[in-house]
Every structure is written in structure tokens, then in C-alpha cells.
Design an enzyme around this catalytic site. Structure first.
Site, PDB file in Angstrom:
ATOM      1  N   CYS A  10       0.303  -1.146   0.118  1.00 27.56           N
ATOM      2  CA  CYS A  10       0.328  -0.184  -0.454  1.00 27.56           C
ATOM      3  C   CYS A  10       1.170   1.529  -0.070  1.00 27.56           C
ATOM      4  O   CYS A  10       1.412   1.056   0.443  1.00 27.56           O
ATOM      5  CB  CYS A  10      -0.956   0.267   1.207  1.00 27.56           C
ATOM      6  SG  CYS A  10      -2.247  -1.230   1.464  1.00 27.56           S
ATOM      7  N   ARG A  36       3.684  -0.149  -5.760  1.00 24.73           N
ATOM      8  CA  ARG A  36       3.438  -0.196  -4.186  1.00 24.73           C
ATOM      9  C   ARG A  36       2.078  -1.291  -3.546  1.00 24.73           C
ATOM     10  O   ARG A  36       1.802  -1.966  -2.709  1.00 24.73           O
ATOM     11  CB  ARG A  36       3.017   0.787  -2.734  1.00 24.73           C
ATOM     12  CG  ARG A  36       4.606   1.278  -3.211  1.00 24.73           C
ATOM     13  CD  ARG A  36       4.344   2.616  -2.059  1.00 24.73           C
ATOM     14  NE  ARG A  36       4.150   2.394  -0.291  1.00 24.73           N
ATOM     15  CZ  ARG A  36       5.495   2.170   0.476  1.00 24.73           C
ATOM     16  NH1 ARG A  36       6.189   2.217  -0.634  1.00 24.73           N
ATOM     17  NH2 ARG A  36       5.262   1.492   1.455  1.00 24.73           N
ATOM     18  N   TRP A  83      -2.769  -2.258  -1.893  1.00 19.01           N
ATOM     19  CA  TRP A  83      -2.719  -4.305  -2.278  1.00 19.01           C
ATOM     20  C   TRP A  83      -3.158  -4.756  -0.954  1.00 19.01           C
ATOM     21  O   TRP A  83      -2.558  -4.559   0.338  1.00 19.01           O
ATOM     22  CB  TRP A  83      -0.873  -3.857  -1.921  1.00 19.01           C
ATOM     23  CG  TRP A  83      -0.619  -5.529  -2.612  1.00 19.01           C
ATOM     24  CD1 TRP A  83      -0.109  -6.278  -2.142  1.00 19.01           C
ATOM     25  CD2 TRP A  83      -1.300  -5.689  -3.495  1.00 19.01           C
ATOM     26  NE1 TRP A  83       0.054  -7.885  -2.373  1.00 19.01           N
ATOM     27  CE2 TRP A  83      -0.036  -7.277  -3.620  1.00 19.01           C
ATOM     28  CE3 TRP A  83      -0.611  -5.071  -4.699  1.00 19.01           C
ATOM     29  CZ2 TRP A  83       0.059  -8.586  -4.764  1.00 19.01           C
ATOM     30  CZ3 TRP A  83      -0.266  -6.584  -6.189  1.00 19.01           C
ATOM     31  CH2 TRP A  83      -0.113  -7.785  -5.880  1.00 19.01           C
ATOM     32  N   ASN A 109      -1.006   2.264   6.061  1.00 16.56           N
ATOM     33  CA  ASN A 109      -0.157   1.478   5.323  1.00 16.56           C
ATOM     34  C   ASN A 109      -0.133   0.728   6.636  1.00 16.56           C
ATOM     35  O   ASN A 109       0.881   1.068   7.642  1.00 16.56           O
ATOM     36  CB  ASN A 109       0.910   2.304   4.658  1.00 16.56           C
ATOM     37  CG  ASN A 109       1.855   0.198   3.814  1.00 16.56           C
ATOM     38  OD1 ASN A 109       1.768  -0.209   3.850  1.00 16.56           O
ATOM     39  ND2 ASN A 109       2.852   1.131   4.144  1.00 16.56           N
ATOM     40  N   GLY A 110      -0.177  -1.078   6.433  1.00 16.75           N
ATOM     41  CA  GLY A 110       0.559  -2.079   7.389  1.00 16.75           C
ATOM     42  C   GLY A 110      -0.720  -2.899   7.532  1.00 16.75           C
ATOM     43  O   GLY A 110      -1.224  -2.722   7.147  1.00 16.75           O
ATOM     44  N   GLU A 491      15.395 -24.354  -6.396  1.00 22.72           N
ATOM     45  CA  GLU A 491      15.473 -22.362  -6.397  1.00 22.72           C
ATOM     46  C   GLU A 491      16.985 -21.961  -6.560  1.00 22.72           C
ATOM     47  O   GLU A 491      15.999 -21.320  -7.630  1.00 22.72           O
ATOM     48  CB  GLU A 491      14.715 -22.194  -5.115  1.00 22.72           C
ATOM     49  CG  GLU A 491      14.611 -20.874  -4.806  1.00 22.72           C
ATOM     50  CD  GLU A 491      13.819 -20.014  -6.162  1.00 22.72           C
ATOM     51  OE1 GLU A 491      12.682 -21.094  -7.026  1.00 22.72           O
ATOM     52  OE2 GLU A 491      13.769 -18.795  -5.707  1.00 22.72           O
ATOM     53  N   LYS A 495      16.763 -19.291  -9.905  1.00 27.67           N
ATOM     54  CA  LYS A 495      17.420 -18.065 -10.344  1.00 27.67           C
ATOM     55  C   LYS A 495      18.675 -17.759 -10.919  1.00 27.67           C
ATOM     56  O   LYS A 495      18.291 -17.174 -11.638  1.00 27.67           O
ATOM     57  CB  LYS A 495      17.991 -17.563  -9.131  1.00 27.67           C
ATOM     58  CG  LYS A 495      16.258 -17.536  -7.505  1.00 27.67           C
ATOM     59  CD  LYS A 495      15.549 -16.382  -8.159  1.00 27.67           C
ATOM     60  CE  LYS A 495      14.230 -16.813  -8.662  1.00 27.67           C
ATOM     61  NZ  LYS A 495      13.286 -16.911  -8.649  1.00 27.67           N
ATOM     62  N   GLU A 498      17.176 -18.286 -14.635  1.00 26.05           N
ATOM     63  CA  GLU A 498      16.407 -17.168 -15.405  1.00 26.05           C
ATOM     64  C   GLU A 498      16.816 -16.334 -15.647  1.00 26.05           C
ATOM     65  O   GLU A 498      16.487 -14.935 -16.505  1.00 26.05           O
ATOM     66  CB  GLU A 498      14.835 -17.544 -14.838  1.00 26.05           C
ATOM     67  CG  GLU A 498      14.915 -16.584 -13.059  1.00 26.05           C
ATOM     68  CD  GLU A 498      13.355 -17.183 -12.643  1.00 26.05           C
ATOM     69  OE1 GLU A 498      12.650 -16.475 -12.915  1.00 26.05           O
ATOM     70  OE2 GLU A 498      13.700 -16.633 -11.283  1.00 26.05           O
ATOM     71  N   HIS A 514      23.806 -41.081  -9.707  1.00 24.12           N
ATOM     72  CA  HIS A 514      23.131 -42.313 -10.242  1.00 24.12           C
ATOM     73  C   HIS A 514      23.041 -41.886 -12.207  1.00 24.12           C
ATOM     74  O   HIS A 514      22.315 -42.212 -12.861  1.00 24.12           O
ATOM     75  CB  HIS A 514      21.657 -42.249 -10.143  1.00 24.12           C
ATOM     76  CG  HIS A 514      21.363 -43.059  -9.102  1.00 24.12           C
ATOM     77  ND1 HIS A 514      21.942 -44.091  -9.261  1.00 24.12           N
ATOM     78  CD2 HIS A 514      21.699 -42.858  -7.562  1.00 24.12           C
ATOM     79  CE1 HIS A 514      21.958 -44.818  -7.309  1.00 24.12           C
ATOM     80  NE2 HIS A 514      21.281 -43.370  -6.970  1.00 24.12           N
ATOM     81  N   LYS A 614       5.814 -12.183 -15.761  1.00 21.49           N
ATOM     82  CA  LYS A 614       5.747 -12.270 -14.282  1.00 21.49           C
ATOM     83  C   LYS A 614       4.932 -13.034 -13.616  1.00 21.49           C
ATOM     84  O   LYS A 614       4.849 -13.894 -13.050  1.00 21.49           O
ATOM     85  CB  LYS A 614       5.726 -10.138 -13.794  1.00 21.49           C
ATOM     86  CG  LYS A 614       5.388 -10.400 -12.280  1.00 21.49           C
ATOM     87  CD  LYS A 614       6.892 -10.792 -11.594  1.00 21.49           C
ATOM     88  CE  LYS A 614       6.368 -10.679 -10.212  1.00 21.49           C
ATOM     89  NZ  LYS A 614       7.640 -11.971  -9.199  1.00 21.49           N
TER      90      LYS A 614
END
Ligand code: M6R
Length: 619
Positions: A10, A36, A83, A109-110, A491, A495, A498, A514, A614
Site C-alpha cells: 500500500c 506499492r 494491496w 499502510n501496515g 530454487e 534463479k 532465469e 545415478h 511475471k
């Protein structure tokens, strides 16, 4: 000069203008804060002793098109771009929020942690709530103070109300009781003032991006401070003891682009740095969401953890968490494979826990829809409340990471892991299969993770940069881990691949002999994720296997791990004594930093990797 990142979601803005209408300025400033959050928007102004308010669901342009946000009278006002964290992105949940009389308006905001208790208390005193947000308690709390303490000024009432709030907040409030001021206050969520010496105007905002085109004279507000903005300028005092604080504006030489990224060169590195705060937000999740979801999981006959990409890695890690401390078997499945693999067998006894940052990934939605049509129970975690996934889920939890702009998922992965770990702990308590001691230790460490992650970013960033430089010429990387670190290794590999476009392989370390080990030749870097849990001794044997074949060992280890330090060519460290089930959170951070700096070594833009979006809304 130091300014904080996007503490959470937010954006808020307020202004006291000398000679101009406030609404158009608020509107354009909110546009600059839209990164935001952008699921709903609202503005409230003061004119002729009354509050005027417009708000709606959608991004700023959409809401402006239907409501004309500029068409509000008065030269004082506040605004918000949202948000969602509590309450879906609906008109009724949009900010500003009013009290019962409509004489007070608040933007926030929070996250107010104790909002349920406060709401109940205020409802018992006769207050009527219209939204599902935590913020609405603030306007009613201010109203209640003004009612019960008639001698209090508006600023006193806001001050008194903020003393009751637990959690994080940056607020701006106006009231027709005193239509010549804006009151702001801060705890944890960022708040800055802008001072325009040419016009005499003053602004308050979540960050300087909002007013940078109007002024670069900035006053940073600290935790526990309250601000009164008037025609005379600004006055800052401590909420706790009312003492006045003198603070002169500083000059910021940032460009608008630098301001949006808070001075960081890319969103990805900004978002990596935001992770301690994101973890703090995830630890503020309301108990009843976790309880509800863990109850569904506890009763389930079979559980599929369904996701794509990074979110799939969170599911993979979660399958170890659920099994190790809750003794609950779950099946992580790539969403793109779910229908082929389980589409015919999934049924009324199946439970799907879908994980998706965007809540819109086509493969995930297709898998969930298929399971739903076969009467399975749908649960989900997502960072986008109001997304398709939340609409088709029986229960969902928001992962509280705020908008993520870099295409590579970083802070949203960490937030998913934190929520999944909290769910595993709830399940562990319900199922009573591990000792209270183990639960207590894990909970203690979970609470420390924001600080732990903060220290990793601070201490390992330069080292990661140097290691990226050293290995920049390598044209293939291996990533290995055992147990839950398999997910971390996967992961780390995603990263690097990509954003730096370096072909990389990832395997559970036990699998490498193996087949994949045949690729190892002198100098190939093998990244080992090596947490000190039950898998540690075998992981060391795997490191030796690789080393004897000439691989360069790049280990991610706990800081006291002298055994692996002696074997490794290079290492990045995380603090010691992290329980295995939580280890993907700290161990992922050095891998994110490594990928980021490797992308820079290769002159790639980490925020916009080629061919990727995204949100992948095609199958
Ligand atoms: O929005 P989702 O979490 O459903 O997205 C899933 C993947 O597309 C996403 O994680 C992707 O792999 C990222 N680029 C990873 O950094």
C-alpha cells in the site's frame, strides 16, 4: 542518506496545499506510488467543514475513469493505493476509512495485529463497521477517544488511538472537527514528509517517490512519532510522551526512477533487501487463518501441493516440513502436470493446497479447476488477494509480501516458505507427534528469522558479488542438496538460470551418482546447500564425491561448519542452529544474491529476463 524500502504493501499520501485543489495532486502522487499496490484506491478531502470521499475497486486509472478522482473540493486531503492484506479488494474495503459519523477519514499502510480485539471492543461500545479491514478500527478508535475525552484535540485523539495499536502502521487522518490539519503517525511502516519551500505546501507519503517531482526537501519520520501538518508547516512529537522533536528537511538528489527503487539499481535487489520486513509481516498473520487452514489439512485424506516455478519449490520444501514435524504426508506436484498425473484420481476426499504468487498462473488455475470439478477441497496461498485463485478457494491465506516487480520471485518465495512453516507448526501442535521442545525451538527460530535474514543480506552480499565475479566464466553450474535442501538447491538453480541465462542442473545430492555425475569435470562449480540436519554426514560424502572428480565446491553452510569450510573452494554462510525445517528461508538468500550478481556479471537485466513474464497466464 538512508531511506527504508517498501516495508509492506500500500501507498499513502496526504497534502496541505496553499493555493491549489488537493485531489488532482493526490491523484498524480498516488499514480507514482502505484508500484506499492494497485487493487483499489481512494481519496478524501476537507472543504467547508466537511469530509468528501471517493474510493473504488481497481487500479487508479480504472477508478478515476468511473469516479473522476480529481473532482473533490478543498486543498487538504489524503489518499491511498491498496494491496489487500485484510479483506478482499472491494470498494467497501478501500481506503480512506471513516468512523460512524463520516467526520473522520483515515488511510493506513501496515498491519494492525490486534484489530479483532479492538473491533469487538468498539462494536460493544456501539460502533458499526462496514469493512473487513484492520484499518477501520483506527477511525472508530479515534472517534471513540474524541467522544470520551471531549477536551482532546484531533491530534491528541489520534495520538491516544495509536497507543492502542499493535503491529505496523503509517497513517494519515483528517477530520471535519478540525478541518485545518492532517495528522500522521508511524510505527514500522515508512512515512516521510515533503516540504515545498516555493509554494509553502507540505506532503506526507509512504515514500518520496510520491512527491519527488514537487520537492526534494524531505523529513524522515521515525517509529513512534506523530506529525501535525498545517498551513504553518509541520510539527513532530513522540507518541509516547508528547515531547517535541526538531528535525530539518534533508535534500534528496534522487531521480524519479531511483526513488521508485529506493536507490537500488534493480527491483530484484530491492526486493531481496525487503525480505526481513516481509518475514515480519508474515509472522503477523492472524491466528484464525492459520488455524482454519491447518484444520482442513489435518482432516484431509490426501493432500496435493500444486504450483509452478518458484512456488513449486515452496511446495517441495513444505512437503518436508509437513512430514518432518507434523508427520503429514503431502504430494508436491507441478501444476502443469497435475491434470495428466492426478486428474482422474483426484476426488471428494482430496485436498489441494495451491501456491501462487500471482494467483493467476494458468497452469495452477487449470489444475485447481479440474480438482474443484471433481469435488476436491481447494486451499491456497497467494500474494494477490482478489486473484482468480482466491475466488475459487475454500480457504486462502495472503502471503503478505506486497507487490513484487522483479520477474524473478524472491521475497514472495520467502513469504510462502514462512507461511508454510507456520502451517506445519500448527499441524505439529494439533497432531502432537513431536516434542514440545522441538516445537518451541522451531517457533523461537521462526521469530528470529527476520533478523537472521537481515544479517545474511548484510554480511553475504559483498561475498556473493565476489564469488559471482570469480565464477562468471563458468558455463554450467550444478546445484545439490539433501533432504529439504533439495528444494533450496532447485530454487537457487532456477534463479541463476532465469536471470543470468547460465545452463544449470539441480538434483537431490543422492541422485547425482545415478547419472548427472558423468558431466562433472575439472573446474565445474557445484553449489552445495548443506544445512546441519540428519542429512549432513551423507551430504559431506556427496561433496567429497564431487571434489575428487575435480569439481569446484561452492558451499552454502552454517557459520560454524568448519568441516565443509575445509572442503569448499568458496562458501557463503548463514547463522548457525537453524532448524532443518526452516533452513530453506535463510539458505535461499545467498543463492538469490549469487544469481543477482551473476546476472550483472553477464550484463543481463535481472528485473526483466528474456522470454519470461511475471504472471504466466497461458498454458
Ligand atoms: O505467480 P506464480 O507463483 O504462480 O508463478 C509461478 C512461476 O511462474 C514463477 O514462480 C516463476 O517461476 C518465477 N519467474 C520464478 O522466479
Amino acid at each position: 542518506m538512508d531511506i527504508e524500502g517498501n516495508k509492506n504493501m500500500c501507498g499513502i499520501f496526504g497534502c496541505f496545499l496553499k493555493n491549489e485543489k488537493a485531489a488532482p495532486v493526490i491523484h498524480s502522487s498516488l499514480k507514482r506510488l502505484e508500484y506499492r499496490g494497485y487493487d483499489s484506491v481512494g481519496i478524501a478531502t476537507l472543504f467547508d467543514g466537511a469530509v468528501f470521499l471517493k474510493k473504488g475497486q481497481g487500479n487508479i486509472d480504472e477508478v478515476h475513469k468511473s469516479l473522476d478522482l480529481d473532482d473533490l473540493p478543498g486543498n487538504i486531503g489524503i489518499g491511498h493505493t491498496r494491496w489487500a492484506t485484510h479483506g478482499a479488494p472491494l470498494q467497501v474495503n478501500s481506503h480512506p476509512h471513516s468512523d460512524c459519523t463520516g467526520k473522520i477519514a483515515v488511510v493506513h499502510n501496515g498491519i494492525i495485529e490486534n484489530f479483532n480485539d479492538l473491533k469487538l471492543e468498539l462494536q460493544n461500545l456501539g460502533h458499526t463497521f462496514v469493512s473487513k479491514t484492520d484499518t477501520e478500527v483506527i477511525s472508530h478508535l479515534i472517534e471513540e477517544v474524541m467522544k470520551s475525552k471531549p477536551s482532546f484535540s484531533f491530534a491528541d485523539a489520534v495520538q491516544e488511538a495509536t497507543k492502542r495499536l499493535e503491529g505496523s502502521f503509517a497513517i494519515a487522518a483528517i477530520s471535519s472537527h478540525e478541518p485545518d490539519k492532517i495528522i500522521c503517525a508511524r510505527n514500522e511502516s515508512p512515512l516521510v514528509l515533503g516540504i515545498n519551500d516555493n509554494t509553502g505546501d507540505v506532503y506526507c507519503a509512504s515514500d518520496i517517490t510520491a512527491f519527488l517531482l514537487l520537492t526534494n526537501r524531505v523529513v524522515i519520520i521515525n517509529n513512534g512519532e506523530l506529525v501535525v501538518l498545517t498551513a504553518e508547516g509541520y510539527l513532530i512529537k513522540k507518541i509516547r510522551d508528547n515531547s517535541l522533536i526538531e528535525r530539518v528537511p534533508e535534500i534528496f538528489q534522487w531521480t524519479a526512477e531511483m526513488a521508485v527503487k529506493q536507490g537500488y539499481p534493480h527491483f530484484m535487489i530491492k526486493e531481496i533487501h525487503e525480505q526481513p520486513e516481509v518475514l515480519r509481516n508474515t509472522l503477523r498473520l492472524q491466528d484464525h487463518y492459520l488455524d482454519l487452514m491447518s484444520t482442513f489439512l489435518d482432516r484431509a485424506t490426501e493432500i496435493f501441493l500444486v504450483a509452478c516455478g518458484t512456488s513449486y519449490h515452496a511446495c517441495l520444501a513444505a512437503s518436508y516440513m509437513f512430514s518432518k514435524i507434523a508427520f503429514l504426508p503431502t504430494y508436491p506436484v507441478y501444476a502443469s502436470e497435475f491434470i495428466e498425473q492426478y486428474g482422474k484420481s483426484v476426488n471428494i476426499d482430496s485436498t489441494i493446497l495451491a501456491v501462487s504468487q500471482s494467483g493467476e498462473t494458468a497452469d495452477t488455475i487449470a489444475a485447481v479447476t479440474c480438482a474443484q470439478q471433481r469435488a476436491a477441497t481447494i486451499l491456497s496461498l497467494t500474494n494477490a488477494i482478489g486473484s482468480t485463485l482466491t475466488r475459487i478457494s475454500r480457504v486462502y491465506i495472503g502471503t503478505q509480501a506486497g507487490p513484487e516487480i522483479g520477474v524473478a520471485a524472491t521475497k514472495t518465495f520467502i513469504s510462502q516458505l514462512s507461511v508454510l512453516a507456520q502451517l506445519a507448526l500448527r499441524l505439529a501442535k494439533k497432531r502432537g507427534k513431536v516434542s514440545q521442545d522441538e516445537i518451541d525451538t522451531t517457533e523461537e527460530q521462526l521469530d528470529k528469522l527476520p533478523e537472521i535474514v537481515n544479517s545474511i543480506v548484510k554480511t553475504q552480499e559483498d561475498k556473493a558479488k565476489q564469488i559471482a565475479h570469480k565464477y562468471a566464466k563458468s558455463n554450467i553450474f550444478f546445484f545439490l542438496g539433501r533432504g529439504i535442501s533439495t528444494a533450496t538447491a532447485f530454487e537457487g538453480r532456477l534463479k541463476l538460470m532465469e536471470i543470468a541465462y547460465i545452463p544449470s542442473l539441480a538434483f537431490p545430492a543422492g541422485e547425482s551418482k545415478h547419472g548427472p555425475i558423468s558431466l562433472i569435470e575439472h573446474g565445474i562449480p557445484v553449489v552445495f546447500v548443506c544445512q546441519k540436519d540428519d542429512t549432513y554426514k551423507t551430504a559431506i560424502s556427496n561433496i567429497i564425491e564431487m571434489k575428487t572428480r575435480g569439481a569446484k565446491i561452492l558451499a552454502i553452510i552454517e557459520e560454524d561448519d568448519d568441516e565443509v569450510k575445509a572442503l569448499a573452494d568458496d562458501y557463503l554462510e548463514v547463522p548457525k542452529n537453524i532448524p532443518g525445517v526452516l533452513s530453506p528461508i535463510p539458505f535461499t538468500i545467498p543463492l538469490q544474491l549469487l544469481a543477482y550478481y551473476m546476472a550483472l556479471e553477464h550484463n543481463c537485466n535481472p528485473d526483466m529476463p528474456r522470454n519470461l513474464a511475471k504472471s504466466v497466464t497461458v498454458k
